[in-house]
Design a protein around this motif. Structure first.
Motif, mmCIF file in Angstrom:
data_model
loop_
_atom_site.group_PDB
_atom_site.id
_atom_site.type_symbol
_atom_site.label_atom_id
_atom_site.label_comp_id
_atom_site.label_asym_id
_atom_site.label_seq_id
_atom_site.Cartn_x
_atom_site.Cartn_y
_atom_site.Cartn_z
ATOM 1 N N ARG A 202 0.812 6.560 64.516
ATOM 2 C CA ARG A 202 -0.288 7.506 64.414
ATOM 3 C C ARG A 202 0.153 8.873 64.939
ATOM 4 O O ARG A 202 0.832 8.935 65.940
ATOM 5 N N ASN A 203 -0.097 9.989 64.338
ATOM 6 C CA ASN A 203 -1.067 10.252 63.294
ATOM 7 C C ASN A 203 -0.459 10.476 61.922
ATOM 8 O O ASN A 203 -1.022 11.232 61.126
ATOM 9 N N TRP A 204 0.701 9.866 61.658
ATOM 10 C CA TRP A 204 1.261 9.800 60.310
ATOM 11 C C TRP A 204 1.411 11.179 59.667
ATOM 12 O O TRP A 204 0.904 11.437 58.575
ATOM 13 N N MET A 246 -11.577 6.273 63.258
ATOM 14 C CA MET A 246 -10.485 7.104 62.757
ATOM 15 C C MET A 246 -10.940 8.559 62.732
ATOM 16 O O MET A 246 -11.927 8.911 62.091
ATOM 17 N N TYR A 250 -7.738 14.678 63.739
ATOM 18 C CA TYR A 250 -6.459 14.219 64.288
ATOM 19 C C TYR A 250 -5.730 13.293 63.321
ATOM 20 O O TYR A 250 -4.540 13.483 63.025
ATOM 21 N N ASP A 251 -6.425 12.303 62.804
ATOM 22 C CA ASP A 251 -5.790 11.312 61.949
ATOM 23 C C ASP A 251 -5.667 11.773 60.498
ATOM 24 O O ASP A 251 -4.652 11.502 59.849
ATOM 25 N N TYR A 267 -4.361 17.543 67.930
ATOM 26 C CA TYR A 267 -3.829 17.833 66.600
ATOM 27 C C TYR A 267 -3.370 19.289 66.502
ATOM 28 O O TYR A 267 -2.292 19.574 65.941
ATOM 29 N N TYR A 311 -5.610 7.736 54.674
ATOM 30 C CA TYR A 311 -4.800 6.969 55.624
ATOM 31 C C TYR A 311 -3.618 6.320 54.920
ATOM 32 O O TYR A 311 -2.450 6.449 55.357
ATOM 33 N N TYR A 315 0.335 7.331 55.526
ATOM 34 C CA TYR A 315 1.204 6.286 56.056
ATOM 35 C C TYR A 315 2.421 6.105 55.143
ATOM 36 O O TYR A 315 3.572 6.053 55.602
ATOM 37 N N ASP A 361 -4.351 0.354 63.640
ATOM 38 C CA ASP A 361 -3.781 -0.030 64.929
ATOM 39 C C ASP A 361 -3.339 -1.498 64.936
ATOM 40 O O ASP A 361 -3.046 -2.064 63.885
#
Length: 522
Positions: A202-204, A246, A250-251, A267, A311, A315, A361
Motif C-alpha cells: 500500500r498505497n500502490w 480504503m 491516500y489509496d 499522500y 485498486y 496494484y 490487506d
C-alpha cells in the motif's frame, strides 16, 4: 533430528549424518542464493498461479524453469514478524518479534545469514528491512527506513548515513542488487543476496512509465465481495474493507484541495518527494480521473465497484514494475554465468486480499493472507520441476539455505529443510499440519488476535484476548471460508482432533499462549 543432502556434480549423494553437531566434516558445492521477496504480493495476482488478471512473465520464467509450491504459507501474516520468521527459521513466539507496533528485532540473535557467513558465504540485503533494528549478519546492506517511499526514496547505508536516491524504488533496489553482484562482492566466494522490495505494498504507486496500463480492463468482483460475515464476528469487526476503509485520497489518489481524509497529508508528502517531471506525468494521468470521479458523485455499490477497479489497476501496475525488475536480475545471472549455480527464490512476506471478503490487506489466518507465493529456480544439479504440494512455511527457508550451503542446521531452528522436496523425494514423515499465530491487536485494521492449525483439508482458528471464538472450515468444500462449521455436531470429532493437534504444535513450538482442549469441552 535433521539430515543433510550433499550434491556433487550432477548427482545427489545423501549422507544420513544425524544431528547437526555431528556434521562438521560435511562438504558441498557452494551454491549461490538469490532470495527475492516482495511485500504483500499475493499468489492470485501472478499468472504462474493461474491469475486471470495479472501477467508476470518473468516470475513465470522462475516457475516454468523450476518449481512452484502450491501449499506455501506464513506463520504470522504481517510484514515485520514474517521477515523475522524467515531470518530465524522460528515462529514469532521464539524470535520474539510479534508485531509491527511494539517490537524491535533482536539483531544479536541467531539468523541464517550469520550462519552462512560462518560457512564462508558473503551475505547482502538490499531494500526493505522493516524490523526496527539495523541489519546484522550481512557483509553489505542498504535498506529503506520503515516502509520506504515509491519515489526518490531514502536509504540507510552501512555508514549509518541516510541518503536520498533519485528514481523509482523498485528500479533502484534492483540497480543496487546488480551493482553489488557485479562490483562489490568477492567473485571467488559463494554469496547469498536478499533483494527485499517495497512493492507491492500500500498505497500502490506505479512508476510513471506504467501509469496508463490496464485502464481498459474491468475486473469482476469476487463472489464474496459483499460478505456479511455470518458466524464470523472477528471478520465482521475488521477495518480493512474496500468499501468503508480504503482511503479515496491516500489509496486511490483522488486528491483535490477541497477534499479531506485522514491520510491526505501522508499522500501529499509522497507527492512532495517527486521531481517536476515525475509530478507532471503523475498529474497528467490522474487529473482527468479525479475530475471525472467527483463529477459522477458515486455512492453505494457503484462507488464500491469504482474503488475496486482503481485498486486492482494500481496494484497490477506496481506488479508490472516488479516483474520487469525480476527479469533484470535473471538476465544478469544468465549473462554472467551464474544462473546454473544459483538457487533463485521468489516469494512475498505474506498474501493479500484482492477484494475477497470485501477486503484489502492481510493479517487473518484465512487463505488469501496465510497463503504466500513461493517459486524457485534450482541449480543445474537439481532436476525437480513442476509443482510441490507438501505443506511448507516461511520458517522453512532458513534451514533450506543452510543445508544447501553445507552449513550445520542448529537444533533450535523450528523449520524443516525443503531440500528433500527440491530433490523430488517424498518424505514419509513430512508435516501434516501448520501452526499460525497473529498478535497485533489493537492496531491498524483491528484484526483480532488469533492462532490456529491448518491441515491439507481443514482449518481451525481460535480468536482470543477480547473475544473467545472458534472457527472451523472444510477447505475442500468451502475454499472461500464462508461457512463456520464449529459447533455443528457432525464436525465435533474433527474439531476435537484438530484441537489436539493445535495443542501439540503449541507445545512443540513452546508458544505460551495456549488453550486447554479438555477445559473447552466443559
Amino acid at each position: 533430528m535433521k539430515n543433510i543432502a550433499l550434491l556433487s556434480g550432477a548427482a545427489a549423494l545423501v549422507f544420513l549424518t544425524g544431528a547437526c553437531q555431528n556434521r562438521k566434516d560435511v562438504r558441498t558445492p557452494k551454491y549461490n542464493i538469490v532470495y527475492i521477496m516482495t511485500d504483500d504480493h499475493t499468489a492470485q495476482m501472478m499468472s504462474c498461479y493461474g491469475s486471470p488478471y495479472a501477467e508476470t512473465p518473468n516470475l513465470d520464467r522462475i516457475a516454468n524453469e523450476g518449481v512452484r509450491f502450491t501449499n506455501s504459507f506464513v506463520a504470522n501474516s504481517l510484514s515485520g514478524p514474517s521477515r523475522a520468521c524467515m531470518l530465524t527459521g522460528k515462529h514469532s513466539c521464539a524470535n520474539k518479534f510479534y508485531d509491527n507496533t511494539t517490537c524491535v528485532f533482536d539483531s544479536s540473535q541467531q539468523t541464517f545469514p550469520k550462519l552462512l557467513q560462518k560457512a564462508g558465504y558473503q551475505t547482502a540485503v538490499i531494500g526493505k528491512w522493516h524490523l526496527e533494528s539495523l541489519p546484522s549478519g550481512f557483509d553489505y546492506w542498504e535498506v529503506v527506513p520503515g516502509q520506504g517511499s515509491y519515489y526518490n526514496p531514502d536509504f540507510i547505508t552501512q555508514d549509518n548515513d541516510t541518503i536520498q536516491k533519485h528514481g523509482y524504488i523498485t528500479n533502484l533496489i534492483t540497480d543496487d542488487a546488480i551493482d553489488w553482484m557485479e562490483n562489490k562482492r568477492d567473485k571467488d566466494r559463494p554469496f547469498c543476496l536478499l533483494i527485499h522490495h517495497k512493492a507491492i505494498h500500500r498505497n500502490w504507486m506505479a512508476d510513471t512509465c506504467n501509469l496508463a496500463l490496464y485502464e481498459d480492463k474491468t475486473f469482476p468482483l469476487p463472489d464474496n465481495f459483499y460478505d456479511d460475515y455470518e458466524g464470523r464476528p472477528a471478520a465482521a469487526a475488521q477495518e480493512m474493507s474496500i468499501v468503508k476503509d480504503m482511503d479515496l485520497i491516500y489509496d486511490l489518489k483522488m486528491l483535490r484541495p477541497d477534499k479531506n481524509s485522514i491520510l491526505k497529508a501522508t499522500y501529499e508528502s509522497f507527492l512532495g518527494r517527486m521531481d517536476k517531471a515525475q509530478r507532471a506525468a503523475w498529474d497528467k494521468f490522474y487529473d482527468p480521473i479525479i475530475k471525472d470521479f467527483y463529477k459522477q458523485n458515486l455512492s453505494g455499490k457503484e462507488l464500491a465497484n469504482w474503488k475496486y477497479q482503481r485498486y486492482m489497476r494500481d496494484y497490477m501496475k506496481t506488479v508490472k514494475s516488479l516483474d520487469d525488475n525480476v527479469g533484470r536480475v535473471l538476465d544478469y545471472l544468465e549473462k554472467n554465468g551464474l544462473l546454473e549455480n544459483t538457487l533463485v527464490v521468489y516469494t512475498s512476506d505474506q498474501g493479500f486480499y484482492m477484494g475477497e471478503h470485501g477486503w484489502f490487506d492481510k493479517r487473518f489466518m484465512y487463505e488469501e493472507s496465510m497463503h504466500t507465493p513461493l517459486i524457485m529456480r534450482l541449480p543445474k544439479d537439481f532436476t525437480r520441476k513442476g509443482d510441490i504440494t507438501e505443506l511448507v512455511q516461511n520458517i522453512d527457508y532458513a534451514p533450506t539455505f543452510l543445508e544447501l550451503a553445507g552449513a550445520p542446521v542448529p537444533e533450535d531452528i523450528q523449520g524443516e529443510s525443503l531440500l528433500p522436496l527440491l530433490k523430488g523425494e517424498k518424505p514419509e514423515n513430512w508435516r501434516k499440519a501448520l501452526y499460525y499465530h497473529f498478535y497485533e491487536y489493537p492496531a491498524e485494521h483491528m484484526v483480532k488476535r488469533h492462532y490456529g492449525v491448518r491441515t491439507e483439508r481443514y482449518k481451525l482458528i481460535h480468536f482470543y484476548n477480547d473475544i473467545d471464538w472458534w472457527e472451523l472450515y472444510d477447505l475442500t468444500k468451502d475454499s472461500s471460508e464462508m461457512h463456520n462449521l464449529y459447533g455443528q455436531k457432525e464436525y465435533e470429532p474433527i474439531a476435537n482432533e484438530l484441537k489436539e493437534e493445535l495443542k501439540r504444535l503449541q507445545e512443540q513450538y513452546n508458544d505460551p499462549v495456549r488453550f486447554s482442549p479438555d477445559r473447552d469441552k466443559e
